[in-house]
Design a protein around this motif. Structure first.
Motif, PDB file in Angstrom:
ATOM      1  N   ALA A   1      -7.348   0.783 -12.857  1.00 22.68           N
ATOM      2  CA  ALA A   1      -6.499  -0.384 -13.112  1.00 22.68           C
ATOM      3  C   ALA A   1      -5.087  -0.188 -12.591  1.00 22.68           C
ATOM      4  CB  ALA A   1      -6.481  -0.680 -14.620  1.00 22.68           C
ATOM      5  N   SER A   2      -4.557   1.023 -12.699  1.00 23.45           N
ATOM      6  CA  SER A   2      -3.174   1.270 -12.296  1.00 23.45           C
ATOM      7  C   SER A   2      -2.983   1.274 -10.787  1.00 23.45           C
ATOM      8  CB  SER A   2      -2.688   2.606 -12.872  1.00 23.45           C
ATOM      9  OG  SER A   2      -3.508   3.674 -12.422  1.00 23.45           O
ATOM     10  N   LEU A   3      -4.089   1.210 -10.026  1.00 25.97           N
ATOM     11  CA  LEU A   3      -4.009   1.242  -8.565  1.00 25.97           C
ATOM     12  C   LEU A   3      -4.425  -0.082  -7.928  1.00 25.97           C
ATOM     13  CD1 LEU A   3      -5.612   4.755  -7.900  1.00 25.97           C
ATOM     14  CD2 LEU A   3      -3.177   4.192  -7.936  1.00 25.97           C
ATOM     15  N   ARG A   4      -4.574  -1.128  -8.738  1.00 25.69           N
ATOM     16  CA  ARG A   4      -5.134  -2.370  -8.224  1.00 25.69           C
ATOM     17  C   ARG A   4      -4.103  -3.372  -7.718  1.00 25.69           C
ATOM     18  NH1 ARG A   4      -9.637  -3.846 -12.836  1.00 25.69           N
ATOM     19  NH2 ARG A   4     -11.084  -2.131 -12.416  1.00 25.69           N
ATOM     20  N   SER A   5      -2.821  -3.180  -8.032  1.00 26.58           N
ATOM     21  CA  SER A   5      -1.833  -4.195  -7.670  1.00 26.58           C
ATOM     22  C   SER A   5      -0.520  -3.555  -7.266  1.00 26.58           C
ATOM     23  CB  SER A   5      -1.592  -5.159  -8.849  1.00 26.58           C
ATOM     24  OG  SER A   5      -1.077  -4.450  -9.966  1.00 26.58           O
ATOM     25  N   GLY A   6       0.301  -4.345  -6.592  1.00 26.19           N
ATOM     26  CA  GLY A   6       1.647  -3.924  -6.248  1.00 26.19           C
ATOM     27  C   GLY A   6       1.686  -2.755  -5.280  1.00 26.19           C
ATOM     28  N   PRO A   7       2.785  -2.004  -5.294  1.00 30.02           N
ATOM     29  CA  PRO A   7       2.936  -0.870  -4.382  1.00 30.02           C
ATOM     30  C   PRO A   7       1.844   0.189  -4.533  1.00 30.02           C
ATOM     31  CG  PRO A   7       5.061  -1.473  -5.297  1.00 30.02           C
ATOM     32  CD  PRO A   7       4.037  -2.276  -6.039  1.00 30.02           C
ATOM     33  N   ALA A   8       1.292   0.342  -5.735  1.00 33.83           N
ATOM     34  CA  ALA A   8       0.211   1.320  -5.903  1.00 33.83           C
ATOM     35  C   ALA A   8      -1.018   0.916  -5.099  1.00 33.83           C
ATOM     36  CB  ALA A   8      -0.139   1.460  -7.379  1.00 33.83           C
ATOM     37  N   ALA A   9      -1.352  -0.352  -5.123  1.00 35.99           N
ATOM     38  CA  ALA A   9      -2.478  -0.830  -4.322  1.00 35.99           C
ATOM     39  C   ALA A   9      -2.184  -0.682  -2.834  1.00 35.99           C
ATOM     40  CB  ALA A   9      -2.781  -2.287  -4.658  1.00 35.99           C
ATOM     41  N   ASP A  10      -0.920  -0.919  -2.449  1.00 39.92           N
ATOM     42  CA  ASP A  10      -0.526  -0.702  -1.057  1.00 39.92           C
ATOM     43  C   ASP A  10      -0.752   0.751  -0.661  1.00 39.92           C
ATOM     44  OD1 ASP A  10       0.271  -3.346  -0.724  1.00 39.92           O
ATOM     45  OD2 ASP A  10       2.356  -2.928  -1.254  1.00 39.92           O
ATOM     46  N   ALA A  11      -0.389   1.672  -1.558  1.00 39.56           N
ATOM     47  CA  ALA A  11      -0.544   3.098  -1.257  1.00 39.56           C
ATOM     48  C   ALA A  11      -2.007   3.466  -1.052  1.00 39.56           C
ATOM     49  CB  ALA A  11       0.054   3.935  -2.387  1.00 39.56           C
ATOM     50  N   VAL A  12      -2.891   2.919  -1.875  1.00 34.06           N
ATOM     51  CA  VAL A  12      -4.325   3.175  -1.704  1.00 34.06           C
ATOM     52  C   VAL A  12      -4.798   2.638  -0.359  1.00 34.06           C
ATOM     53  CG1 VAL A  12      -6.624   2.683  -2.600  1.00 34.06           C
ATOM     54  CG2 VAL A  12      -4.763   3.214  -4.187  1.00 34.06           C
ATOM     55  N   ARG A  13      -4.336   1.453  -0.010  1.00 36.18           N
ATOM     56  CA  ARG A  13      -4.726   0.857   1.278  1.00 36.18           C
ATOM     57  C   ARG A  13      -4.190   1.682   2.446  1.00 36.18           C
ATOM     58  NH1 ARG A  13      -1.958  -2.801   4.318  1.00 36.18           N
ATOM     59  NH2 ARG A  13      -0.541  -3.262   2.580  1.00 36.18           N
ATOM     60  N   PHE A  14      -2.937   2.126   2.344  1.00 37.89           N
ATOM     61  CA  PHE A  14      -2.382   2.963   3.416  1.00 37.89           C
ATOM     62  C   PHE A  14      -3.210   4.232   3.592  1.00 37.89           C
ATOM     63  CE2 PHE A  14       2.170   1.414   2.188  1.00 37.89           C
ATOM     64  CZ  PHE A  14       1.887   0.159   2.695  1.00 37.89           C
ATOM     65  N   THR A  15      -3.594   4.834   2.464  1.00 36.33           N
ATOM     66  CA  THR A  15      -4.375   6.068   2.521  1.00 36.33           C
ATOM     67  C   THR A  15      -5.713   5.840   3.202  1.00 36.33           C
ATOM     68  OG1 THR A  15      -3.301   6.907   0.521  1.00 36.33           O
ATOM     69  CG2 THR A  15      -5.403   7.887   1.113  1.00 36.33           C
TER      70      THR A  15
END
Length: 423
Positions: A356-370
């Motif tokens: 849940a903590s990685l699904r939105s905002g900059p955290a989700a961006d970071a997962v996508r970048f990775t």
């Protein structure tokens, strides 16, 4: 990765190499190595080593995981000091760990037969592990380390400062240079890449951003190309134009300079995101390192500590069973390890997608970048090659050395290293 942070922090990617006598290293460990066993279950305990993490609660968590394993007792050993050198020395003896984490294992350890093939351990879930971090744990099709969790770095920018200066988030390296120039004022520098101007932290990032590799798929130098000199020259432009913050109270891994408004943009890690979010609310965004040139692509560095089994273990089958239980089967522990102590990305794609903590905002961006732009140092990239790259970056960025000449020398060094390690 190698992890991406200073000593005694959550993840480190740089692997220390050699230079410490086996006896001296083991004498300095200061941990129990008698594998004393457990009166409740009988028999000796498996010895499991971890480096000393910086985040509160990690040691208690890994001891809790080990305590939940019912097949055999597990003796968790917390290893302060130079963990990589301790481990390298211990793997050459019979008193080392059965199971250990490492930022490798290194190519020397794999080629030297010091670590066990774990391909059968991970096989059922291998496709679920992030391929960028699994790749450097794999040699000639065999897996020698199970990735535990992912760290990555990216570019943070202050929305309000960019808006005030009329600057858009940079989408190319040229735009980054221009943005840093426009954002620099008497009170604020445009960009912070570390107190050395970026030589220590960037590593292969600008080469990846130019569409190049450190090492090609067939084991050759991947950056013997004019595009590399062009990209590295632009890093010197940032320094020469005095757009870079230098001499900050803390270095790139700490977001304090960004939070305090000393810089409008900062390169730092995912681990800094919760602190930045608490301090700045929504007044920030994140980006990958921007591409350069017609072949360029955005890039972010990623790294992962891995769990491995020592070939000197007297209980290899039991050690492998434990590693499979903890880092393949127990996805609840894997998610807890990644997200409950600091802020990281699970090594399993399915866990990263459902967190849940990685699904939105900059955290989700970071997962996508990775996923889309992540790069890890390849297994053939040795400490000597890394030192040579960092020295060249330093001479180019702050010294103004000719990028083409520095790259020619670097290519020679790396070519010799690749010839040495290819077997």
């Amino acid at each position: 990765m190698s992890v991406l942070r200073p000593r005694l922090s959550r993840r480190r990617l740089l692997v220390a190499g050699g230079g410490l006598a086996v006896g001296a290293a083991l004498a300095a460990c200061g941990s129990n190595t008698d594998r004393g066993g457990d009166a409740a279950t009988g028999g000796p305990a498996l010895s499991q080593w971890y480096h000393q993490y910086g985040e509160p609660g990690v040691e208690q968590a890994v001891r809790r995981y080990a305590g939940a394993y019912t097949k055999t007792p597990v003796d968790v050993q917390w290893r302060p000091g130079d963990y990589d050198q301790q481990t390298a020395a211990a793997l050459l003896t019979d008193s080392g760990p059965d199971v250990f984490e490492s930022s490798g294992p290194t190519l020397d350890q794999i080629q030297g037969g010091q670590v066990v093939d774990l391909t059968d351990v991970i096989s059922a879930a291998q496709s679920d592990f992030n391929p960028t971090v699994l790749g450097p744990k794999t040699y000639q099709g065999k897996v020698y380390g199970i990735p535990q969790t992912i760290d990555m770095q990216m570019l943070y920018y202050r929305k309000s400062l960019l808006a005030k200066a009329g600057v858009q988030p940079p989408s190319t390296l040229d735009e980054l240079v221009a943005a840093a120039r426009a954002l620099t004022t008497d009170e604020t520098k445009g960009l912070f890449l570390g107190n050395d101007g970026g030589a220590g932290v960037l590593r292969g990032v600008p080469l990846w951003a130019a569409g190049l590799d450190l090492v090609t798929a067939d084991g050759a130098v991947g950056f013997d190309d004019p595009a590399a000199a062009t990209a590295l020259g632009k890093l010197h432009t940032l320094y020469a134009e005095k757009s870079l913050l230098l001499g900050a109270p803390s270095d790139w891994s700490d977001p304090a300079a960004f939070i305090q408004g000393l810089t409008a943009m900062q390169w730092t890690g995912l681990w800094a995101l919760p602190q930045i979010s608490t301090a700045l609310g929504d007044d920030f965004g994140v980006l990958p390192f921007p591409p350069d040139g017609p072949r360029g692509r955005p890039s972010v560095p990623v790294g992962a500590y891995a769990s491995s089994v020592s070939a000197r273990s007297k209980r290899i089958a039991e050690a492998k069973d434990y590693v499979k239980w903890l880092w393949v089967d127990r996805t609840d522990f894997q998610e807890d390890f990644a997200l409950s102590y600091g802020f990281h990305i699970p090594a399993r794609t399915s866990l990263a997608q459902r967190a849940a903590s990685l699904r939105s905002g900059p955290a989700a961006d970071a997962v996508r970048f990775t996923t889309d732009y992540g790069h890890a140092d390849p297994l053939l990239w040795t400490p000597r090659s890394q030192t040579a790259l960092q020295d060249a970056l330093s001479r180019i960025i702050s010294g103004g050395a000719d990028p083409s000449a520095q790259l020619r020398s670097l290519v020679t060094t790396v070519s010799a290293e690749l010839t040495r390690v290819r077997k």
